[in-house]
Design a protein around this motif. Structure first.
Motif, PDB file in Angstrom:
ATOM      1  N   ILE A  17       0.829  -1.202   0.000  1.00 28.73           N
ATOM      2  CA  ILE A  17       0.000   0.000   0.000  1.00 28.73           C
ATOM      3  C   ILE A  17       0.864   1.253   0.000  1.00 28.73           C
ATOM      4  O   ILE A  17       0.589   2.218  -0.727  1.00 28.73           O
ATOM      5  CB  ILE A  17      -0.953  -0.016   1.211  1.00 28.73           C
ATOM      6  N   ILE A  18       1.922   1.261   0.799  1.00 29.64           N
ATOM      7  CA  ILE A  18       2.803   2.435   0.839  1.00 29.64           C
ATOM      8  C   ILE A  18       3.498   2.629  -0.498  1.00 29.64           C
ATOM      9  O   ILE A  18       3.636   3.763  -0.991  1.00 29.64           O
ATOM     10  CB  ILE A  18       3.814   2.300   1.994  1.00 29.64           C
ATOM     11  N   ARG A  19       3.925   1.558  -1.118  1.00 28.64           N
ATOM     12  CA  ARG A  19       4.537   1.651  -2.451  1.00 28.64           C
ATOM     13  C   ARG A  19       3.560   2.275  -3.440  1.00 28.64           C
ATOM     14  O   ARG A  19       3.957   3.052  -4.319  1.00 28.64           O
ATOM     15  CB  ARG A  19       4.943   0.258  -2.926  1.00 28.64           C
ATOM     16  N   SER A  20       2.284   1.979  -3.302  1.00 28.74           N
ATOM     17  CA  SER A  20       1.269   2.519  -4.198  1.00 28.74           C
ATOM     18  C   SER A  20       0.883   3.953  -3.843  1.00 28.74           C
ATOM     19  O   SER A  20       0.771   4.806  -4.733  1.00 28.74           O
ATOM     20  CB  SER A  20       0.023   1.635  -4.157  1.00 28.74           C
ATOM     21  N   ASN A  21       0.705   4.238  -2.559  1.00 29.87           N
ATOM     22  CA  ASN A  21       0.131   5.522  -2.142  1.00 29.87           C
ATOM     23  C   ASN A  21       1.147   6.609  -1.859  1.00 29.87           C
ATOM     24  O   ASN A  21       0.867   7.789  -2.073  1.00 29.87           O
ATOM     25  CB  ASN A  21      -0.726   5.322  -0.886  1.00 29.87           C
ATOM     26  N   CYS A  22       2.314   6.243  -1.330  1.00 28.63           N
ATOM     27  CA  CYS A  22       3.297   7.274  -0.947  1.00 28.63           C
ATOM     28  C   CYS A  22       4.698   6.667  -0.918  1.00 28.63           C
ATOM     29  O   CYS A  22       5.327   6.589   0.154  1.00 28.63           O
ATOM     30  CB  CYS A  22       2.956   7.885   0.409  1.00 28.63           C
ATOM     31  N   PRO A  23       5.219   6.247  -2.068  1.00 32.03           N
ATOM     32  CA  PRO A  23       6.541   5.601  -2.082  1.00 32.03           C
ATOM     33  C   PRO A  23       7.667   6.526  -1.649  1.00 32.03           C
ATOM     34  O   PRO A  23       8.767   6.057  -1.355  1.00 32.03           O
ATOM     35  CB  PRO A  23       6.693   5.174  -3.547  1.00 32.03           C
ATOM     36  N   GLU A  24       7.415   7.826  -1.608  1.00 33.95           N
ATOM     37  CA  GLU A  24       8.454   8.775  -1.209  1.00 33.95           C
ATOM     38  C   GLU A  24       8.682   8.781   0.305  1.00 33.95           C
ATOM     39  O   GLU A  24       9.655   9.386   0.791  1.00 33.95           O
ATOM     40  CB  GLU A  24       8.093  10.188  -1.672  1.00 33.95           C
ATOM     41  N   ILE A  25       7.798   8.113   1.079  1.00 31.93           N
ATOM     42  CA  ILE A  25       7.939   8.054   2.531  1.00 31.93           C
ATOM     43  C   ILE A  25       8.485   6.679   2.912  1.00 31.93           C
ATOM     44  O   ILE A  25       7.904   5.664   2.539  1.00 31.93           O
ATOM     45  CB  ILE A  25       6.588   8.311   3.223  1.00 31.93           C
ATOM     46  N   PRO A  26       9.579   6.610   3.656  1.00 28.37           N
ATOM     47  CA  PRO A  26      10.148   5.302   4.031  1.00 28.37           C
ATOM     48  C   PRO A  26       9.182   4.484   4.890  1.00 28.37           C
ATOM     49  O   PRO A  26       8.335   5.032   5.608  1.00 28.37           O
ATOM     50  CB  PRO A  26      11.405   5.674   4.828  1.00 28.37           C
ATOM     51  N   TYR A  27       9.351   3.162   4.815  1.00 27.07           N
ATOM     52  CA  TYR A  27       8.563   2.239   5.638  1.00 27.07           C
ATOM     53  C   TYR A  27       9.520   1.298   6.369  1.00 27.07           C
ATOM     54  O   TYR A  27      10.458   0.768   5.785  1.00 27.07           O
ATOM     55  CB  TYR A  27       7.594   1.426   4.773  1.00 27.07           C
ATOM     56  N   TRP A  28       9.249   1.092   7.669  1.00 22.53           N
ATOM     57  CA  TRP A  28      10.045   0.214   8.526  1.00 22.53           C
ATOM     58  C   TRP A  28       9.093  -0.768   9.184  1.00 22.53           C
ATOM     59  O   TRP A  28       8.010  -0.384   9.632  1.00 22.53           O
ATOM     60  CB  TRP A  28      10.788   1.061   9.564  1.00 22.53           C
ATOM     61  N   ARG A  29       9.461  -2.050   9.234  1.00 28.08           N
ATOM     62  CA  ARG A  29       8.516  -3.099   9.592  1.00 28.08           C
ATOM     63  C   ARG A  29       7.949  -2.967  10.998  1.00 28.08           C
ATOM     64  O   ARG A  29       6.791  -3.303  11.240  1.00 28.08           O
ATOM     65  CB  ARG A  29       9.176  -4.470   9.454  1.00 28.08           C
ATOM     66  N   SER A  30       8.730  -2.530  11.955  1.00 31.23           N
ATOM     67  CA  SER A  30       8.288  -2.503  13.344  1.00 31.23           C
ATOM     68  C   SER A  30       9.218  -1.596  14.124  1.00 31.23           C
ATOM     69  O   SER A  30      10.216  -1.104  13.603  1.00 31.23           O
ATOM     70  CB  SER A  30       8.307  -3.931  13.932  1.00 31.23           C
ATOM     71  N   SER A  31       8.892  -1.378  15.374  1.00 27.63           N
ATOM     72  CA  SER A  31       9.807  -0.718  16.301  1.00 27.63           C
ATOM     73  C   SER A  31       9.732  -1.485  17.621  1.00 27.63           C
ATOM     74  O   SER A  31       8.662  -1.549  18.234  1.00 27.63           O
ATOM     75  CB  SER A  31       9.419   0.740  16.508  1.00 27.63           C
ATOM     76  N   PRO A  32      10.831  -2.142  18.045  1.00 29.56           N
ATOM     77  CA  PRO A  32      12.138  -2.158  17.394  1.00 29.56           C
ATOM     78  C   PRO A  32      12.182  -3.198  16.286  1.00 29.56           C
ATOM     79  O   PRO A  32      11.405  -4.143  16.269  1.00 29.56           O
ATOM     80  CB  PRO A  32      13.068  -2.558  18.541  1.00 29.56           C
ATOM     81  N   TYR A  33      13.143  -2.993  15.387  1.00 28.38           N
ATOM     82  CA  TYR A  33      13.306  -3.941  14.283  1.00 28.38           C
ATOM     83  C   TYR A  33      14.701  -3.759  13.687  1.00 28.38           C
ATOM     84  O   TYR A  33      15.205  -2.639  13.615  1.00 28.38           O
ATOM     85  CB  TYR A  33      12.242  -3.707  13.210  1.00 28.38           C
ATOM     86  N   GLY A  34      15.274  -4.869  13.229  1.00 27.14           N
ATOM     87  CA  GLY A  34      16.567  -4.835  12.567  1.00 27.14           C
ATOM     88  C   GLY A  34      17.529  -5.842  13.171  1.00 27.14           C
ATOM     89  O   GLY A  34      17.544  -6.059  14.383  1.00 27.14           O
ATOM     90  N   GLY A  35      18.324  -6.487  12.309  1.00 29.43           N
ATOM     91  CA  GLY A  35      19.271  -7.489  12.765  1.00 29.43           C
ATOM     92  C   GLY A  35      18.689  -8.885  12.718  1.00 29.43           C
ATOM     93  O   GLY A  35      17.581  -9.122  12.241  1.00 29.43           O
ATOM     94  N   ALA A  36      19.442  -9.841  13.236  1.00 29.11           N
ATOM     95  CA  ALA A  36      18.993 -11.226  13.233  1.00 29.11           C
ATOM     96  C   ALA A  36      17.706 -11.388  14.033  1.00 29.11           C
ATOM     97  O   ALA A  36      16.827 -12.174  13.680  1.00 29.11           O
ATOM     98  CB  ALA A  36      20.087 -12.129  13.801  1.00 29.11           C
TER      99      ALA A  36
END
Length: 822
Positions: A472-491
């Motif tokens: 949806i973000i790719r379709s509606n507002c690809p100029e705004i970054p998307y991050w899966r969760s908070s916290p998120y990242g790493g193994a």
């Protein structure tokens, strides 16, 4: 009666109207609690322990009535569309006694063509609402129940409801560590009737392609042709203005086809004024307005504000599984400084524009450039986002999912969530303050435990975060970054080396008291971006008296414990003991003051420690604002009084400043210079040792702080002076005094030093108070009521220092503001 039992349903609408068992919804938003409080039927549930007295409201149906006029000319419209922006929660909607439809989410509007139900003259809208849990059985959520977090699992049986994961409404209203269970129900935003001809403008989207002097832009227009089987000729016009002056006029002739149409324009704004976060530059705002004209109709959009700016996340690779996480605005890395935002009232419908204004203004004054909108709250009203645009406050915006597995294996839930995400991304995408969409709060973190268990594994929300949201973000507002969760990242979520981290278990939520109250524990932080951590402190006496409802109060009594954070766990008195004095010796006024100073110390030191790590690019603390009065995380209380910690945070976030730390071998003092502004800071660096006897050993050297930088600007041998009898310092003009913390304040040798008021003068609406210190003084305070806003407070002074404090809005109002000693 203003309410009915749950078994009074949609079939009873005529009896409800006849008996007048409804709440008049003349002014919106409106929660059912609001008129009941006003009429004295219930007491305000955020006061004392009155929340328990309102629990019966969850077992009722609530009917809201609003009347409105429709003219003969308006009845000629091709379509008359009803829009109810936010209904909390299970709703049946009636117009003139006729059922129009139902709705099950407060996070996107109910809309429908209601022309057939309307008549010229007076019309009636009636909405039946219930709070939600009454419709959810344990069997429906039981397969996820072990992974839906509630406070009753940590000993607070009056807070939490696992049914919340099945309800699309603010998750916090059933209780969190920092707030009570006050179930909400009502019409939570505005209501509109849209009178449409054969065409309607639905969306205008402004996208900055390049943030340069001559900025390349794309404008995407969405409009509806309401002729179901016919085409029609249409002229589409777009005008961009800046401060009322036209800067672009674009036009196209198109063939409008039935239903939704899209028209794109690309253009250049010459000599563009770029939008910047607070502290990095100005916040100029443009407006774009679209007009679609057919043979019979001219449809004009409301003006849409936007800023010329680009936003991205720099995730440059340092090494395998080690990457940067930095916000980049207009090509410039920006260090993120701010706090986590929650709804500003347990009854969120009554948050006023004035409250929004004060909170955003104070965030700017505290040198914030970011707020993180927490996923257990709400998508705020439009004025909140407008204020963030105007004040340069970037938004890390969670979608409204928090601390639970969610039933996205079920089609009805996916459908509600998809409509919510689609609506909110389109609604908010033009705000230059919107810096990042984030899938949820801590839901991926919960999966660490869930996926390591046995038994059948359900999606639990991963379809939403990993598939639906990015599409949806790719379709509606690809100029705004998307991050899966908070916290998120790493193994695993919450790793240090990739993405963002919630730094809880090593410090404030550690089982070891020493970890909770030791500020030096934050010197071990190696996170790329810290998006949650915090320290607990009490409010002022004035605020405590307010939330006790004027009753006598004492730490440890029933109401105190109700308004005490779940995670406090005796941390507050032990913090006092560690840093200042044994708390048992203190009177209540002094206990509160020392406790509040400890919170300030912990926030000030920790924010500097986090930033001192070379690869850290952001520090967001938990949390900025309150939903009711309590001993809790915030630096501004529910009644908008600043705690002492506000000023410690303000100095930690100063636009240019110094931070001191001792080298690992304990032989040298390292000075980090920070400049968050767009200009060079060229100044003299002064550093040395100031004894409590008034003697200062000081050296100076020139230093230049480059724009948007942090680096070690100097090292010098650790002074030999006794840390019990003096302090190591560094300073530059215009920045807060930087001190090296070597021992707790309670271990200082006591010296009676005075601060003298040198002058008091009026300047415009403000008072300027100039102070001079005779010796080293810690936590200098003017002693004014907590409601008084100052440029600085609770600051340290070296011998001979002169500091001017601004008392905002106090000129000629000393008696009104209870500035008694002036």
């Amino acid at each position: 009666m203003l309410e009915r039992n749950l078994d009074v349903t949609a079939r009873d609408v005529l009896s409800i109207l006849e008996a007048q068992d409804f709440l008049e919804a003349g002014d919106l938003p409106l929660d059912a609690h609001m008129p009941l409080i006003e009429q004295g039927i219930i007491k305000d549930p955020v006061i004392a322990d009155y929340s328990y007295e309102c629990e019966w409201m969850e077992r009722r149906s609530w009917w809201f009535k609003k009347t409105f006029e429709v003219t003969e000319d308006e009845m000629k419209s091709h379509v008359i569309r009803l829009e109810l922006e936010s209904l909390d929660l299970f709703a049946d909607i009636f117009v003139n006694g006729c059922w129009v439809g139902e709705h099950q989410s407060c996070h996107f509007p109910f809309t429908d063509d209601v022309k057939e139900f309307l008549k010229p003259g007076l019309n009636t809208l009636l909405v039946r609402l219930t709070m939600g849990p009454e419709r959810i059985s344990k069997g429906e959520y039981d397969y996820l129940a072990d992974h839906i977090c509630t406070e009753y699992e940590v000993g607070r049986g009056d807070r939490g409801d696992k049914a919340r994961a099945m309800l699309r409404k603010p998750q916090y209203v059933y209780g969190w560590d920092w707030g009570p269970r006050i179930g909400t129900v009502g019409i939570m935003k505005n209501a509109f009737l849209h009178f449409l001809g054969d065409v309607a403008v639905t969306r205008v989207h402004a996208i900055t392609l390049s943030a340069e002097k001559n900025a390349k832009m794309r404008f995407e227009l969405e409009f509806e042709s309401l002729l179901p089987i016919s085409t029609q000729e249409a002229e589409v016009m777009l005008e961009v203005t800046f401060h009322g002056e036209s800067v672009l006029m674009l036009k196209k002739d198109v063939l409008a086809v039935s239903g939704v149409n899209y028209v794109d324009f690309e253009a250049v704004i010459d000599n563009a004024n770029l939008w910047w976060p607070n502290g990095a530059g100005d916040q100029p705002l443009y407006e774009v307005q679209a007009t679609v004209r057919t043979r019979t109709t001219t449809a004009v959009s409301g003006p849409v504000r936007f800023g010329v700016r680009t936003i991205s996340i720099d995730m440059t690779k340092y090494s395998d599984n080690d990457r940067r996480f930095a916000f980049v605005v207009n090509g410039v890395p920006i260090y993120a400084k701010g706090g986590d935002w929650i709804p500003s009232d347990s009854i969120y419908a009554r948050v006023s524009r004035k409250k929004y204004e004060m909170l955003i203004r104070d965030a700017k004054d505290c040198n914030f450039n970011m707020l993180r909108i927490w996923g257990g709250g709400n998508y705020e009203r439009d004025e909140f986002y407008d204020l963030c645009d105007e004040n340069g406050i970037l938004l890390w915006h969670d979608f409204m999912f928090a601390c639970a597995l969610y039933p996205d294996d079920q089609a009805w839930f996916r459908d509600l969530a998809t409509q919510e995400i689609d609506y909110q991304t389109k609604r908010l995408r033009n705000h230059p303050s919107l810096a990042l969409w984030c899938g949820n709060n801590e839901c991926q973190w919960i999966f660490e435990e869930y996926l390591s268990g046995s038994g059948k594994v359900y999606s639990g929300g991963l379809h939403l975060y990993n598939e639906i949201m990015p599409r949806i973000i790719r379709s509606n507002c690809p100029e705004i970054p998307y991050w899966r969760s908070s916290p998120y990242g790493g193994a695993l979520p919450n790793d240090n080396e990739v993405g963002d981290r919630h730094h809880w278990r090593d410090c404030t939520m550690s089982d070891r008291m020493e970890d909770r109250i030791n500020p030096e524990a934050y010197d071990r932080v190696t996170s790329r971006f810290v998006s949650e951590y915090g320290y607990i402190g009490p409010c002022s006496e004035e605020t405590i008296t307010k939330y006790y409802g004027g009753k006598a109060w004492m730490p440890g009594d029933r109401i105190w414990n109700l308004h005490n954070n779940t995670f406090e766990k005796a941390t507050v008195p032990e913090g006092i003991r560690r840093h200042y004095i044994d708390p048992e010796t203190l009177k209540i006024r002094d206990y509160l003051q020392y406790a509040r100073l400890v919170q300030g110390l912990m926030y000030g030191y920790s924010l500097e420690a986090i930033r001192f790590y070379p690869r850290n690019d952001g520090a967001i603390f938990w949390m900025y604002n309150d939903t009711w009065g309590e001993v809790g995380w915030t630096i501004i209380d529910y009644y908008l009084d600043r705690k002492p910690s506000f000023y410690f945070v303000k100095r930690a976030f100063a636009p240019f400043k110094l931070i001191l730390r001792v080298s690992e071998d304990q032989k040298f003092v390292r000075i980090m210079g920070i400049n968050d502004t767009a200009s060079d800071v060229i100044t003299d660096l002064r550093f040395g040792y100031a004894g409590f006897d008034g003697k200062i050993e000081e050296t100076s050297r020139p230093v230049t702080l480059a724009p948007f930088s942090k680096r070690i600007v100097h090292e010098f041998p650790l002074p030999a002076g006794d840390p019990r009898r003096g302090v190591v310092f560094a300073r530059i003009d215009g920045a807060p005094l930087a001190l090296l913390r070597q021992i707790p304040f309670r271990d200082f040798e006591k010296h009676e030093n005075l601060v003298r008021v040198e002058s008091v003068e009026e300047k415009g609406q403000d008072l300027l108070i100039s102070l001079v210190s005779e010796g080293y003084c810690h936590a200098v305070s003017l002693g004014f009521p907590a409601s008084v806003r100052l440029s600085d407070e609770y600051f340290d002074m070296l011998p001979g220092d002169r500091v001017t404090v601004i008392v905002y809005g106090a000129a000629g109002r000393q008696k009104d503001m209870h500035l008694n000693w002036l």
